[in-house]
Design a protein around this motif. Structure first.
Motif, PDB file in Angstrom:
ATOM      1  N   LEU A 148     -52.275 109.799 -27.658  1.00  0.00           N
ATOM      2  CA  LEU A 148     -52.059 108.563 -28.592  1.00  0.00           C
ATOM      3  C   LEU A 148     -52.723 108.878 -29.793  1.00  0.00           C
ATOM      4  CD1 LEU A 148     -51.139 105.801 -29.634  1.00  0.00           C
ATOM      5  CD2 LEU A 148     -53.106 104.665 -28.580  1.00  0.00           C
ATOM      6  N   THR A 149     -52.170 109.469 -30.942  1.00  0.00           N
ATOM      7  CA  THR A 149     -53.018 109.684 -32.287  1.00  0.00           C
ATOM      8  C   THR A 149     -52.216 109.017 -33.245  1.00  0.00           C
ATOM      9  OG1 THR A 149     -51.528 111.609 -32.668  1.00  0.00           O
ATOM     10  CG2 THR A 149     -53.309 112.184 -31.165  1.00  0.00           C
ATOM     11  N   ALA A 150     -52.967 109.069 -34.377  1.00  0.00           N
ATOM     12  CA  ALA A 150     -52.607 108.246 -35.624  1.00  0.00           C
ATOM     13  C   ALA A 150     -51.307 108.820 -36.325  1.00  0.00           C
ATOM     14  CB  ALA A 150     -53.609 108.253 -36.949  1.00  0.00           C
ATOM     15  N   ARG A 151     -51.314 110.150 -36.261  1.00  0.00           N
ATOM     16  CA  ARG A 151     -50.120 111.070 -36.834  1.00  0.00           C
ATOM     17  C   ARG A 151     -48.905 110.542 -35.774  1.00  0.00           C
ATOM     18  NH1 ARG A 151     -49.707 115.100 -40.213  1.00  0.00           N
ATOM     19  NH2 ARG A 151     -51.991 115.478 -40.099  1.00  0.00           N
ATOM     20  N   ARG A 152     -49.266 110.692 -34.484  1.00  0.00           N
ATOM     21  CA  ARG A 152     -48.034 110.414 -33.626  1.00  0.00           C
ATOM     22  C   ARG A 152     -47.265 109.021 -33.755  1.00  0.00           C
ATOM     23  NH1 ARG A 152     -49.076 113.078 -28.649  1.00  0.00           N
ATOM     24  NH2 ARG A 152     -47.799 115.153 -29.349  1.00  0.00           N
ATOM     25  N   LEU A 153     -48.298 108.125 -33.810  1.00  0.00           N
ATOM     26  CA  LEU A 153     -48.077 106.745 -33.848  1.00  0.00           C
ATOM     27  C   LEU A 153     -47.230 106.523 -35.175  1.00  0.00           C
ATOM     28  CD1 LEU A 153     -48.061 103.989 -32.655  1.00  0.00           C
ATOM     29  CD2 LEU A 153     -50.307 103.613 -33.326  1.00  0.00           C
ATOM     30  N   GLY A 154     -47.765 107.022 -36.386  1.00  0.00           N
ATOM     31  CA  GLY A 154     -47.106 106.731 -37.656  1.00  0.00           C
ATOM     32  C   GLY A 154     -45.647 107.126 -37.495  1.00  0.00           C
ATOM     33  N   ALA A 155     -45.715 108.451 -36.903  1.00  0.00           N
ATOM     34  CA  ALA A 155     -44.270 108.838 -36.775  1.00  0.00           C
ATOM     35  C   ALA A 155     -43.166 108.060 -36.113  1.00  0.00           C
ATOM     36  CB  ALA A 155     -44.347 110.522 -36.273  1.00  0.00           C
ATOM     37  N   ALA A 156     -43.980 107.322 -34.987  1.00  0.00           N
ATOM     38  CA  ALA A 156     -43.195 106.532 -34.136  1.00  0.00           C
ATOM     39  C   ALA A 156     -42.788 105.193 -34.905  1.00  0.00           C
ATOM     40  CB  ALA A 156     -43.669 106.289 -32.675  1.00  0.00           C
ATOM     41  N   LEU A 157     -43.603 104.938 -35.917  1.00  0.00           N
ATOM     42  CA  LEU A 157     -43.397 103.757 -36.629  1.00  0.00           C
ATOM     43  C   LEU A 157     -42.507 103.902 -37.953  1.00  0.00           C
ATOM     44  CD1 LEU A 157     -47.120 102.306 -36.293  1.00  0.00           C
ATOM     45  CD2 LEU A 157     -44.842 101.054 -35.604  1.00  0.00           C
ATOM     46  N   GLY A 158     -42.419 105.156 -38.001  1.00  0.00           N
ATOM     47  CA  GLY A 158     -41.722 105.573 -39.537  1.00  0.00           C
ATOM     48  C   GLY A 158     -42.560 105.170 -40.748  1.00  0.00           C
ATOM     49  N   ALA A 159     -44.046 105.548 -40.555  1.00  0.00           N
ATOM     50  CA  ALA A 159     -44.985 105.242 -41.662  1.00  0.00           C
ATOM     51  C   ALA A 159     -46.140 106.125 -41.801  1.00  0.00           C
ATOM     52  CB  ALA A 159     -45.586 103.846 -41.243  1.00  0.00           C
ATOM     53  N   ASP A 160     -46.533 106.205 -42.801  1.00  0.00           N
ATOM     54  CA  ASP A 160     -47.783 107.154 -42.866  1.00  0.00           C
ATOM     55  C   ASP A 160     -48.828 106.523 -41.987  1.00  0.00           C
ATOM     56  OD1 ASP A 160     -50.403 108.116 -44.486  1.00  0.00           O
ATOM     57  OD2 ASP A 160     -48.665 109.310 -45.299  1.00  0.00           O
ATOM     58  N   PRO A 161     -49.453 107.763 -41.587  1.00  0.00           N
ATOM     59  CA  PRO A 161     -50.436 107.467 -40.640  1.00  0.00           C
ATOM     60  C   PRO A 161     -51.719 106.363 -41.002  1.00  0.00           C
ATOM     61  CG  PRO A 161     -49.995 109.586 -40.288  1.00  0.00           C
ATOM     62  CD  PRO A 161     -49.224 109.151 -41.524  1.00  0.00           C
ATOM     63  N   SER A 162     -51.944 106.549 -42.432  1.00  0.00           N
ATOM     64  CA  SER A 162     -52.932 106.090 -43.037  1.00  0.00           C
ATOM     65  C   SER A 162     -52.716 104.396 -42.874  1.00  0.00           C
ATOM     66  CB  SER A 162     -53.061 106.489 -44.493  1.00  0.00           C
ATOM     67  OG  SER A 162     -52.260 106.217 -45.154  1.00  0.00           O
ATOM     68  N   THR A 163     -51.502 104.026 -42.978  1.00  0.00           N
ATOM     69  CA  THR A 163     -51.146 102.683 -42.724  1.00  0.00           C
ATOM     70  C   THR A 163     -51.664 101.967 -41.599  1.00  0.00           C
ATOM     71  OG1 THR A 163     -48.931 103.261 -43.837  1.00  0.00           O
ATOM     72  CG2 THR A 163     -48.926 101.099 -42.793  1.00  0.00           C
ATOM     73  N   LEU A 164     -51.912 102.503 -40.592  1.00  0.00           N
ATOM     74  CA  LEU A 164     -52.455 102.098 -39.438  1.00  0.00           C
ATOM     75  C   LEU A 164     -53.853 101.377 -39.761  1.00  0.00           C
ATOM     76  CD1 LEU A 164     -51.880 104.673 -36.881  1.00  0.00           C
ATOM     77  CD2 LEU A 164     -50.434 102.606 -37.178  1.00  0.00           C
ATOM     78  N   TYR A 165     -54.589 101.945 -40.584  1.00  0.00           N
ATOM     79  CA  TYR A 165     -56.096 101.499 -41.126  1.00  0.00           C
ATOM     80  C   TYR A 165     -56.079 100.206 -42.000  1.00  0.00           C
ATOM     81  CZ  TYR A 165     -57.185 105.871 -39.128  1.00  0.00           C
ATOM     82  OH  TYR A 165     -57.235 106.926 -38.229  1.00  0.00           O
ATOM     83  N   ARG A 166     -54.859  99.678 -42.226  1.00  0.00           N
ATOM     84  CA  ARG A 166     -54.729  98.317 -42.681  1.00  0.00           C
ATOM     85  C   ARG A 166     -54.843  97.408 -41.745  1.00  0.00           C
ATOM     86  NH1 ARG A 166     -52.776  97.618 -47.982  1.00  0.00           N
ATOM     87  NH2 ARG A 166     -51.789  95.667 -47.246  1.00  0.00           N
ATOM     88  N   TYR A 167     -54.550  97.778 -40.529  1.00  0.00           N
ATOM     89  CA  TYR A 167     -54.413  96.767 -39.273  1.00  0.00           C
ATOM     90  C   TYR A 167     -55.684  96.746 -38.521  1.00  0.00           C
ATOM     91  CZ  TYR A 167     -49.721  95.996 -40.926  1.00  0.00           C
ATOM     92  OH  TYR A 167     -48.629  95.666 -41.831  1.00  0.00           O
ATOM     93  N   PHE A 168     -56.156  98.136 -38.321  1.00  0.00           N
ATOM     94  CA  PHE A 168     -57.355  98.449 -37.342  1.00  0.00           C
ATOM     95  C   PHE A 168     -58.412  99.435 -37.839  1.00  0.00           C
ATOM     96  CE2 PHE A 168     -53.281  97.976 -34.967  1.00  0.00           C
ATOM     97  CZ  PHE A 168     -53.603  96.797 -34.246  1.00  0.00           C
ATOM     98  N   ALA A 169     -59.462  98.971 -37.634  1.00  0.00           N
ATOM     99  CA  ALA A 169     -60.496  99.666 -38.176  1.00  0.00           C
ATOM    100  C   ALA A 169     -60.698 101.243 -37.708  1.00  0.00           C
ATOM    101  CB  ALA A 169     -61.825  99.297 -37.627  1.00  0.00           C
ATOM    102  N   GLY A 170     -59.744 101.669 -36.667  1.00  0.00           N
ATOM    103  CA  GLY A 170     -59.661 102.981 -36.263  1.00  0.00           C
ATOM    104  C   GLY A 170     -58.888 103.017 -35.147  1.00  0.00           C
ATOM    105  N   MET A 171     -58.924 104.221 -34.516  1.00  0.00           N
ATOM    106  CA  MET A 171     -58.066 104.244 -32.940  1.00  0.00           C
ATOM    107  C   MET A 171     -58.632 103.777 -31.929  1.00  0.00           C
ATOM    108  SD  MET A 171     -55.252 105.792 -33.890  1.00  0.00           S
ATOM    109  CE  MET A 171     -54.643 106.212 -32.216  1.00  0.00           C
ATOM    110  N   ASP A 172     -60.259 103.837 -32.124  1.00  0.00           N
ATOM    111  CA  ASP A 172     -60.780 102.708 -30.988  1.00  0.00           C
ATOM    112  C   ASP A 172     -60.629 101.249 -31.201  1.00  0.00           C
ATOM    113  OD1 ASP A 172     -62.765 103.254 -28.749  1.00  0.00           O
ATOM    114  OD2 ASP A 172     -63.896 101.721 -30.049  1.00  0.00           O
TER     115      ASP A 172
END
Length: 238
Positions: free
Chosen positions: A44-68
């Motif tokens: 589980l990485t930001a890059r792989r999750l971003g790809a699965a979501l069809g979004a830039d990995p940086s988008t995840l940090y709008r929802y979570f402070a980090g992978m932890d």
């Protein structure tokens, strides 16, 4: 340094992702569960999750402070799924048994996520709701607070420890898991009684029982212990 989390009201994207999905915490967590199922607890990485979501990995940090932070949210999701499938009956023993089995089953339904999250304290709403429910059952049965906390501690740690142990087995390849299970017949059952009298005497029982989880039996032992404590205080039944 972890990035600041954008408030919930400001998180919704103006445009859908490349796959046409408008992101939310729930969608990200459920997609993370799928990524874990496909790639394992280390995949589980930001890059792989971003790809699965069809979004830039940086988008995840709008929802979570980090992978932890995302890992904690995944653990909270598993707790929420356990609580969603549980209903109180008013009988403390039946309720604790059902809740423990629900927690164990929820984690085993997502073994890779269980390996990643079972040892974590999320501090999130659904985990807190589970903890409040367990303590409410124990205090409602009549246990004094110190005893209720001791049993709660044993109950939740036992549930999660067995979830992690059993999930670890499920996360193995089929070949590795089958080889482990066969060890009870291929090795233990062939040990001579002269050198290993106790194993030799019980080998047929071990071969039948050991491939299965000991959690239900351990849970019953804890419930018996709790019932004995309640009997000593003159409170509770069941």
């Amino acid at each position: 340094m972890a990035k600041a989390v954008v408030p919930e009201t400001a998180r919704r994207r103006r445009r859908p992702t490349r796959s046409g999905t408008v992101l939310s915490e729930e969608i990200i967590v459920r997609t993370a569960l799928r990524v874990l199922r496909e790639h394992g607890s280390t995949g589980l990485t930001a890059r792989r999750l971003g790809a699965a979501l069809g979004a830039d990995p940086s988008t995840l940090y709008r929802y979570f402070a980090g992978m932890d932070d995302l890992t904690r949210a995944i653990g909270d999701e598993l707790m929420g799924q356990a609580l969603a499938g549980w209903e109180a009956t008013g009988n403390w023993r039946a309720d604790l048994r059902a809740l423990g089995l629900a927690i164990h089953a929820s984690y085993l339904a997502h073994p890779q996520a269980a390996v990643l999250t079972a040892s974590r304290v999320t501090g999130r709403p659904r985990e807190i709701a589970v903890d409040e429910t367990i303590l409410g059952i124990l205090r409602g049965a009549g246990l004094p607070d110190p005893a209720a906390v001791r049993v709660y501690h044993a109950f939740i740690d036992q549930s999660l420890a067995f979830a992690a142990l059993d999930a670890g087995s499920l996360a193995l390849t089929d070949e590795a898991r089958t080889a482990d299970e066969r060890m009870w017949e291929s090795t233990y059952a062939r040990l001579p009684a002269e050198s290993h009298p106790n194993i030799a005497a019980t080998a047929h029982l071990l071969a039948r029982r050991m491939p299965h989880s000991a959690y239900p039996a351990a849970l019953e032992m804890l419930l018996e212990h709790t019932a004995a404590q309640l009997a000593r205080t003159g409170a509770g039944s069941g």
